[in-house]
Each structure stands twice: as C-alpha cells, then as structure tokens.
Write an enzyme that holds these catalytic residues in place. Structure first.
Site, mmCIF file in Angstrom:
data_model
loop_
_atom_site.group_PDB
_atom_site.id
_atom_site.type_symbol
_atom_site.label_atom_id
_atom_site.label_comp_id
_atom_site.label_asym_id
_atom_site.label_seq_id
_atom_site.Cartn_x
_atom_site.Cartn_y
_atom_site.Cartn_z
ATOM 1 N N CYS A 128 -17.816 32.352 1.673
ATOM 2 C CA CYS A 128 -17.190 32.947 2.855
ATOM 3 C C CYS A 128 -15.694 33.017 2.596
ATOM 4 C CB CYS A 128 -17.486 32.051 4.060
ATOM 5 S SG CYS A 128 -16.585 32.497 5.555
ATOM 6 N N ASN A 129 -15.145 34.209 2.627
ATOM 7 C CA ASN A 129 -13.697 34.356 2.396
ATOM 8 C C ASN A 129 -12.907 33.605 3.462
ATOM 9 O OD1 ASN A 129 -13.208 36.947 0.348
ATOM 10 N ND2 ASN A 129 -15.145 37.026 1.419
ATOM 11 N N CYS A 148 -15.172 40.242 2.744
ATOM 12 C CA CYS A 148 -16.029 39.396 3.577
ATOM 13 C C CYS A 148 -17.407 39.456 2.941
ATOM 14 C CB CYS A 148 -16.072 39.946 5.000
ATOM 15 S SG CYS A 148 -17.366 39.213 6.007
HETATM 16 N N1 DGL Z 1 -18.854 35.774 5.573
HETATM 17 C C1 DGL Z 1 -17.592 35.516 6.196
HETATM 18 C C2 DGL Z 1 -16.443 35.919 5.249
HETATM 19 O O1 DGL Z 1 -16.650 36.173 4.075
HETATM 20 C C3 DGL Z 1 -17.467 36.158 7.560
HETATM 21 C C4 DGL Z 1 -18.209 35.413 8.634
HETATM 22 C C5 DGL Z 1 -17.347 34.359 9.273
HETATM 23 O O2 DGL Z 1 -16.294 34.711 9.843
HETATM 24 O O3 DGL Z 1 -17.724 33.205 9.239
HETATM 25 O O4 DGL Z 1 -15.307 35.957 5.664
#
Ligand code: DGL
EC number: 5.1.1.3
Length: 274
Positions: free
Chosen positions: A83-84, A195
């Site tokens: 998760c970024n 993301c």
């Molecule tokens: N998968 C997350 C990211 O890469 C986005 C979801 C979240 O905000 O937890 O930022």
C-alpha cells in the site's frame, strides 16, 4: 525511500502481504509469479480502510499492532506493505521494530520519467500519498525532466473495492474523476498508478485516456525485490501449507470477497484479533 535492511533471512517461512483492502492483491499477483512455492498470508485491514484518509500516526500504530499480532501466530520471513499510502509513512518505524525485512511500495515515478515521450506524467494516488512530503520530494527530483500532474482520488479506490466485490465499474464515473487530467492542454502520455488498487482498473482507465497511454505500477519491481531477499537469504522452505487471508472483522463484504480470495489461492479467511 531507504532500502530494506540487507541481512539474510534466518527464520520464517511466510511472506506477509498487507494492505487495507484488495489493492495488495495486485502486488501479490506479481510476487507469486517469481515466488510460486512460498507460503503467503494476505492481510487486509478492513477496519482500518482506507489508510489513504488516515493520519500517519494512526497508520503507523495500526500496522505495528497488526504485524505484532501476526508474529504471535506465524513465523514471518518478509513483510510487504502493499500500500503506497501506508508505506510512505510506516517503513522506518516497521524496520526499527521488526527483525525480518520489510518492503514497501512507492509511486514508480522514476521509471515513468524514463518511459514518457512527451515528458508529461499523471500520478494517480490517494490523498495521503499525494500530500506526503516523500512524494513531493520524488516529484521535485524529477520535475526538472518532466511535468508531473498529481491527482488524488479515494473514489477510484472505492471503485476497485466495488469491482472486486462484484459490482460493475462506471466508465463515466472514471471519466469525471480523471477530468483534471483529461482537460489538460497537453495530456500525459504516461500514468503512474500510485495506489496498489489501481492496476485492477487499468482496462477501464484505458477506455478513458488516449490510445497509447502507458500505465506504470510498482508490482514487478516489488516482486523482484521480494525474490532478491528470498534468493539472497537462507531461502524459505517450500511450503505445503495453504495460503491464508486475514482480516479484522467478518462482514457481509468479506463474505462477498471470499470467492475472489479463493481465486487468488487464499482458501481460508481468518479473523485477526488485535
Ligand atoms: N492500496 C492503497 C494504496 O496503495 C489505497 C487504499 C488505502 O488508502 O488504504 O495507497
């Protein structure tokens, strides 16, 4: 982002992949290509979702607690913060706390700069990622070579969650969300999927952006990094035990997600008690 610790993996037989939702599955998808015989845990923090709208303090505490709880029951060789939004704020704390290597995901700006032909790049990410100083440092490092137009969208994350829970994706909605990019005088020819959710809607994004637009995500780079740790460590025993998905609470949504998780090879969904 500093590199993960360079030490061999001495114990542990499991790779932990963690996100707040389904996005981390896009990273797992790439890791399992290079490391098919490893035992995986996929943890989605459905009670902490979305990290992209939380404070850094919340996310750090939350992920430290989750990984600590997991290490009480599982022997972790490597953790991937898939998760970024979480990686850009938690990695130093996690690396200080846990002995196993921790890999994070950050927007793939550098490869995008190399690949862009018109030097205009769109960065799609959550608000946390877009607002974080780490991302701004990345952008200013490369903005001499390229113009990087940043677009924060939680709605796109929700669209992906809905898609993987079986709901159709509205192309019209994507068009509205991407309007700030689509209305640019010169459109980006390269889009960074900043993301981990977004690779799941690449096909839909392609329908809205001009033909030939390149989409760059961090999945394969993370997979290569994970494989590097495994190959340069003492190697993880090939595991015959089944892969397990973990979440914080059973809900109607998690019941709906169970067949999707099975499709990714996670036949068991357990609840993690913090
Ligand atoms: N998968 C997350 C990211 O890469 C986005 C979801 C979240 O905000 O937890 O930022």
């Amino acid at each position: 982002m500093p590199e993960a610790h360079m030490f061999p993996i001495k114990s542990g037989s499991t790779i932990l992949i963690l996100d707040s939702g389904v996005g981390g599955l896009s990273i797992y998808n790439k890791i399992r290509i290079l490391l098919p015989d490893v035992h995986y845990l996929y943890c989605f923090d459905n009670m902490g979702f979305p990290y992209g709208e939380k404070t850094a303090e919340f996310t750090i505490d939350r992920i430290v607690s989750i990984i600590t709880a997991i290490t009480n029951s599982y022997s972790i060789a490597l953790a991937v913060i898939a998760c970024n939004s979480a990686s850009i704020v938690t990695l130093p704390a996690l690396r200080a706390r846990f002995l196993f290597p921790v890999i994070g995901v950050v927007p793939a700006i550098k490869p995008a700069v190399k690949l862009s032909r018109n030097s205009i790049i769109g960065l799609l990410a959550t608000r946390r990622t877009i607002e974080c100083s780490y991302t701004h440092d990345l952008v200013s490092r490369f903005s001499r070579e390229c113009h990087i137009e940043m677009l924060a969208s939680m709605e796109l994350v929700d669209l992906v969650e809905n898609k993987l829970h079986g709901f159709p994706v509205s192309i019209e909605k994507i068009r509205v969300i991407l309007e700030p990019l689509l209305s640019m005088h010169n459109l980006p020819d390269t889009i960074v999927l900043g993301c981990t959710h977004f690779p799941f809607i690449t096909m839909e994004l392609k329908q809205v952006l001009p033909k030939g637009t390149l989409f760059i995500d961090s999945g394969m780079a993370i997979a290569r990094r994970a494989a590097w740790f495994i190959e340069n460590g003492l190697s993880i025993p090939i595991s015959r035990s089944e892969n397990i998905a973990l979440c914080m609470k059973s809900t109607l949504k998690t019941i709906k997600l169970a067949p999707v998780l099975r499709g990714f090879g996670f036949n068991t969904l357990k609840i993690l008690k913090l």
